[in-house]
Design a protein around this motif. Structure first.
Motif, short mmCIF file in Angstrom:
data_model
loop_
_atom_site.label_atom_id
_atom_site.label_comp_id
_atom_site.label_asym_id
_atom_site.label_seq_id
_atom_site.Cartn_x
_atom_site.Cartn_y
_atom_site.Cartn_z
N UNK A 169 -29.69 9.38 27.59
CA UNK A 169 -28.29 9.02 27.37
C UNK A 169 -28.16 7.98 26.26
N UNK A 170 -27.04 7.98 25.60
CA UNK A 170 -26.82 7.06 24.47
C UNK A 170 -27.04 5.60 24.87
N UNK A 171 -26.70 5.25 26.09
CA UNK A 171 -26.86 3.86 26.54
C UNK A 171 -28.33 3.46 26.69
N UNK A 172 -29.23 4.43 26.75
CA UNK A 172 -30.66 4.16 26.93
C UNK A 172 -31.44 4.22 25.62
N UNK A 173 -30.86 4.80 24.57
CA UNK A 173 -31.56 4.92 23.29
C UNK A 173 -31.80 3.53 22.74
N UNK A 174 -33.04 3.27 22.36
CA UNK A 174 -33.42 1.97 21.83
C UNK A 174 -33.98 1.02 22.87
N UNK A 175 -33.89 1.39 24.15
CA UNK A 175 -34.45 0.56 25.22
C UNK A 175 -35.97 0.67 25.20
N UNK A 176 -36.64 -0.36 25.71
CA UNK A 176 -38.10 -0.35 25.74
C UNK A 176 -38.64 0.76 26.63
N UNK A 177 -38.08 0.92 27.81
CA UNK A 177 -38.47 2.00 28.72
C UNK A 177 -37.22 2.75 29.19
N UNK A 178 -36.73 3.67 28.36
CA UNK A 178 -35.49 4.37 28.70
C UNK A 178 -35.68 5.36 29.84
N UNK A 179 -34.62 5.61 30.57
CA UNK A 179 -34.59 6.67 31.56
C UNK A 179 -33.97 7.89 30.92
N UNK A 180 -34.49 9.04 31.26
CA UNK A 180 -33.94 10.29 30.77
C UNK A 180 -33.15 10.95 31.89
N UNK A 181 -32.34 11.91 31.52
CA UNK A 181 -31.57 12.69 32.48
C UNK A 181 -32.10 14.12 32.44
N UNK A 182 -32.35 14.67 33.63
CA UNK A 182 -32.68 16.09 33.76
C UNK A 182 -31.54 16.73 34.53
N UNK A 183 -30.85 17.67 33.90
CA UNK A 183 -29.74 18.38 34.52
C UNK A 183 -30.20 19.80 34.86
N UNK A 184 -29.91 20.20 36.08
CA UNK A 184 -30.20 21.57 36.50
C UNK A 184 -29.16 21.96 37.53
N UNK A 226 -30.62 14.19 37.50
CA UNK A 226 -31.67 13.34 38.05
C UNK A 226 -32.17 12.40 36.98
N UNK A 227 -32.42 11.14 37.34
CA UNK A 227 -33.06 10.19 36.43
C UNK A 227 -34.56 10.45 36.46
N UNK A 228 -35.17 10.58 35.28
CA UNK A 228 -36.61 10.78 35.18
C UNK A 228 -37.17 9.89 34.07
N UNK A 229 -38.45 9.59 34.15
CA UNK A 229 -39.10 8.80 33.10
C UNK A 229 -39.27 9.67 31.86
N UNK A 230 -39.58 9.03 30.74
CA UNK A 230 -39.81 9.78 29.50
C UNK A 230 -41.00 10.73 29.68
N UNK A 231 -42.06 10.26 30.33
CA UNK A 231 -43.22 11.11 30.57
C UNK A 231 -42.89 12.35 31.36
N UNK A 232 -42.10 12.18 32.43
CA UNK A 232 -41.67 13.31 33.26
C UNK A 232 -40.75 14.23 32.46
N UNK A 233 -39.88 13.65 31.64
CA UNK A 233 -38.97 14.45 30.81
C UNK A 233 -39.77 15.33 29.84
#
Length: 76
Positions: free
Chosen positions: A27-42, A47-54
């Protein structure tokens, strides 16, 4: 060193499959953060997921850069 997929994700690229309605993005609010959360939509669930999981999801589902039906194109 970042992979091309990881770098694109950090830059706001939305990966997905419009036929199966599956999307992964930061999400735009997470871009540039040290450890951003990603969104997985299905199937309309988010669901919030880590970058590694994404990245695992992108690779496993063979997701490609797409135009999100609600968020639009991320390449602008």
């Amino acid at each position: 060193m970042l992979t091309m997929t990881e770098a694109a994700l950090y830059n706001g690229t939305i990966y997905g499959d419009n036929i199966n309605a599956e999307y992964v993005y930061i999400p735009a609010s997470e871009i540039g953060m040290e450890t951003p959360l990603c969104i997985f939509e299905k199937n309309g669930e988010r669901l919030d997921v880590s970058v590694g999981k994404a990245l695992d999801i992108v690779r496993k589902l063979s997701l490609k850069p797409v135009v999100h039906p609600r968020l639009g194109d991320s390449s602008c």
